[in-house]
Write a protein that holds these residues in place. Structure first.
Motif, mmCIF file in Angstrom:
data_model
loop_
_atom_site.group_PDB
_atom_site.id
_atom_site.type_symbol
_atom_site.label_atom_id
_atom_site.label_comp_id
_atom_site.label_asym_id
_atom_site.label_seq_id
_atom_site.Cartn_x
_atom_site.Cartn_y
_atom_site.Cartn_z
ATOM 1 N N UNK A 87 0.829 -1.217 0.000
ATOM 2 C CA UNK A 87 0.000 0.000 0.000
ATOM 3 C C UNK A 87 0.857 1.258 0.000
ATOM 4 N N UNK A 88 2.174 1.112 -0.118
ATOM 5 C CA UNK A 88 3.036 2.292 -0.077
ATOM 6 C C UNK A 88 2.746 3.194 -1.272
ATOM 7 N N UNK A 89 2.663 4.474 -1.004
ATOM 8 C CA UNK A 89 2.489 5.466 -2.073
ATOM 9 C C UNK A 89 3.365 6.674 -1.753
ATOM 10 N N UNK A 93 -0.409 10.307 -2.116
ATOM 11 C CA UNK A 93 -1.170 9.120 -2.512
ATOM 12 C C UNK A 93 -1.261 8.907 -4.010
ATOM 13 N N UNK A 96 1.786 4.905 -6.751
ATOM 14 C CA UNK A 96 1.938 3.651 -6.008
ATOM 15 C C UNK A 96 3.398 3.223 -6.056
#
Lengths: 530, 211
Positions: A87-89, A93, A96
């Motif tokens: 889920x790292x961004x 946000x 990705x």
């Protein structure tokens, strides 16, 4: 058929491997060298130093996963093997970030593409950052050595159709294309590189340098997070680390203090600046975390008349550099063209949408093909990169604003990718953008791309290559380390990972990291043995 | 990120609220942080739910939620039919079971996201669950429990097509988490025509034996 798993055998033979989750009391350990990170940089460093007779401790925040865990399942792999459970961004946000978090780092989950640092990139570094010693000629033996160590060679099996469509499109349009060198030995051509190689064919750090180091008495702590390097006068005295519980993410409260003569940070272009910032190491010119690069990636998907099965076969085997350096090294932004594998969860995460339309789109996955463009950022004053900083909880986060210079390249790449897909016979093409429909001709797609707004979130952006943030250079006012990865201000600290790159690479970076880490570790070993 | 509203969006009082929302914190963090506190004070459950909802109708009650609250679960029970559309089974009981299982996998996935992204999601979910912000920012009038699939779809479309990056981001977060948890799950692989790992390899690889 017999199987010989290198890791299982090594553990049985008595390798010094400690799972942080099993620790029940605080402790202090000591070695000649402590290495933070077990990816391309950390693994290489550990093997070379331990073979030279130095005692080495490796510290890895992620956990040790190997063949027994690699069951070709996306959800478990994304949850366990990737940073922040995939889920790292970037900070806002909008991009990705695909990045490994396990023993072997991103080399455990990468798609095996193995390129030398382009000559144009090395020459630019020499000219712009005073890195004359890293000329293509000087680096050639290090690339040779690492290509041998990791069994890298151009893929000899026919590309899968997903990749061959990129080749066909380029052929039709007169664009250059080449076969990708891969770091595999006895590859089964299954297509699951991104979720941990199920057959041990991939020769990433996990199958090469990590076992090599452990065979030479190196000690590995996994599930142990490097929190802070502690200075005593002008040298680093110790590393404070915290153990994770068996879920890999909750600190157990147990701390380990690691003492050494020398410290090597190889925790990635996000993790390394993060550790240096948390440690408040000398940084008189405020360079740590600056000039972070990511090869911003945009994508296009096509519906093909023939079954593509984009989930099977070597994920990346064809690339095109037609547009990578065509405007010169420092002109309008260049981009490399490649293909991503498309498994169900990956596709569901990449193709934006919901409802019946999304269900219908994903139902056509076996006929889906995708092309990605990797922008070569950092070679122009209008591409200064992003910044790694610390969140309130001390974890690192990358802020990466997309400049107009990059937006222009992203739009150009959309044109190129759609044109190639139609030239290869696509029925329909859709750009990965919230406003893109399916287009059934190149003319329609072209007209649509003319009108697409180039804005964060609306354009779907990705990165699998994090670079910079502890940039190398001859001038301490604009860099963190010198050309040997030695910290400008702390004498017993080196940085051996992609964070030292002063620009992006212009190609998938693993071989660049391996080669530079090998060169700098060889020198470090000589230095420490005196 | 655009810092203005398009003319069609800037007329009613709801939009005025959104306008001030955006002025007070384009980054969103401060404002959303406030919502988190307020939601906690006003009695919205922010502790992980133990047993519940559509989820309540499940035969298998063993799953222990680690992150999602009762309110979050109602939110996803309302959104999933709109997000997954025709990919969900038609038969009501099968549909409920699929929704419940997907919510459990969403919870398990979020647990692995780690604290920083969990905090961001907590803010997003609180904003959507807290009555005042649900109405003013998401423009969803009924509580999620009473939201129809059409209303949920309209909400998703509004956030998708909004000229405000923050809402696009919220749309992507909600749909991506749901789509990945759903399509990535073995029992749903057939919905994307994915046959799974090649059977011949599964037959001979050691990690698939002695499970």
């Amino acid at each position: 058929m017999s199987f010989t798993d290198r890791i299982a055998q090594g553990l049985e033979s008595g390798w010094k491997v400690t799972d942080g989750a099993t620790l029940t009391e605080n402790q202090t350990v000591e070695a000649d060298v402590v290495i933070v990170g077990t990816g391309a940089g950390g693994g290489t460093t550990a093997e070379i130093l331990s073979k030279s007779g130095l005692s080495v401790i490796l510290v890895e925040e992620g956990r040790l996963y190997y063949q027994k865990d690699f069951k070709m399942d996306e959800l478990t792999s994304y949850a366990n093997l990737y940073q922040e459970g995939m889920s790292r961004t970037t900070k806002d946000g909008s991009i990705a970030i695909l990045q490994g978090r396990c023993v072997g780092g991103s080399t455990t989950v990468n798609w095996t593409s193995s390129f030398r640092t382009p000559d144009a990139t090395l020459n630019y570094w020499s000219k712009r950052f005073g890195l004359d010693a890293l000329s293509p000629d000087a680096m050639a033996p290090w690339f040779d050595g690492r290509e041998a160590r990791h069994s890298m060679s151009p893929w000899e099996v026919d590309p899968n159709l997903n990749n061959d469509i990129l080749r066909q499109g380029c052929e039709k349009l007169g664009y250059s294309w080449q076969i990708i060198p891969r770091n595999v030995k006895g590859c089964w051509n299954l297509g699951y590189c991104g979720v941990g190689c199920p057959t041990n064919a991939k020769q990433g750090a996990l199958m090469t340098t990590i076992p090599g180091a452990l065979d030479h008495n190196a000690r590995l702590f996994h599930g142990l997070r490097a929190e802070r390097l502690v200075m005593n006068q002008d040298r680093i005295d110790s590393l404070k680390a915290s153990a994770m519980a068996s879920d890999g993410i909750t600190p157990s409260g147990i701390t380990v203090t690691l003492k050494a003569r020398h410290f090597v940070v190889a925790a990635s272009a996000i993790g390394s600046p993060g550790l240096l910032l948390r440690s408040e190491l000398p940084d008189p010119y405020g360079r740590v975390g600056k000039r972070s690069f990511i090869h911003p990636v945009n994508a296009s998907v096509a519906q093909m008349p023939k079954l593509v099965d984009p989930f099977y076969g070597a994920p990346q085997s064809v690339y095109s550099d037609e547009f990578n350096f065509s405007n010169g090294v420092d002109g309008d932004v260049g981009y490399k063209l490649e293909v991503p594998p498309l498994h169900p969860a990956m596709s569901a995460g990449v193709v934006p949408g919901h409802g019946d339309t999304q269900a219908k789109n994903l139902a056509r996955l076996p006929w889906m093909q995708s092309v990605i463009a990797l922008l070569r950022d950092g070679f122009h004053e209008d591409s200064p990169g992003g910044t790694v900083s610390l969140r309130d909880d001390g974890s690192p986060v990358l802020d990466y604003p997309i400049t107009d210079y990059l937006w222009k390249g992203i739009r150009n790449a959309f044109y190129t990718m759609a044109e190639i897909q139609f030239a290869a016979g696509a029925d329909r093409v859709r750009l990965m953008h919230l406003d893109s429909d399916w287009y059934s001709s190149w003319a329609d797609a072209k007209a649509a791309i003319d009108g697409l707004s180039m804005e964060p979130h609306r354009v779907r952006l990705f990165t699998a290559h994090q670079m910079g943030g502890c940039g190398m250079g001859s001038n301490p006012e604009e860099s963190v380390v010198n050309g040997f990865g030695e910290h400008h201000h702390v004498s017993n600290l080196s940085v051996h990972d992609a964070s030292v790159f002063p620009t992006s690479i212009g190609a998938n970076p693993q071989l660049s990291v391996y080669a530079l880490a090998a060169r700098n570790s060889t020198r470090l070993a000589q230095r420490l043995q005196k | 990120m655009p810092n203005h509203l398009s003319p069609s969006e800037g007329l009613d009082s709801v939009s005025l609220n959104r306008r001030s929302f955006l002025r007070t914190g384009l980054g969103g963090a401060l404002f959303l942080g406030t919502v988190s506190v307020t939601a906690g004070l006003s009695g919205c459950a922010t502790a992980p739910a133990d047993r519940l909802g559509a989820v309540e109708t499940r035969m298998d009650a063993r799953y222990q939620f680690q992150f999602l609250t009762t309110g979050d679960i109602e939110l996803f029970e309302a959104l999933l039919p709109a997000i997954l559309g025709s990919a969900l089974p038609e038969q009501p009981n099968a549909k409920r079971m699929t929704v419940a299982g997907t919510i459990e996998r969403i919870d398990a996935g979020i647990h692995k996201f780690g604290p920083a992204n969990q905090k961001e999601l907590r803010q997003l979910f609180d904003l959507l669950n807290f009555g005042l912000t649900r109405v003013t920012i998401a423009r969803v009038w009924p509580s999620w429990r009473n939201v129809t699939t059409e209303q949920a779809d309209a909400f998703l479309e509004r956030w998708r097509s909004s000229s405000i990056g923050l809402f696009n981001n919220g749309y992507m977060a909600l749909t991506k988490i749901s789509n990945v948890a759903f399509y990535g799950y073995q029992e749903n692989w057939d919905l994307s025509g994915y046959p799974g790992p090649p059977e011949w390899a599964v037959q001979v690889l050691p990690q698939f034996r002695n499970v």
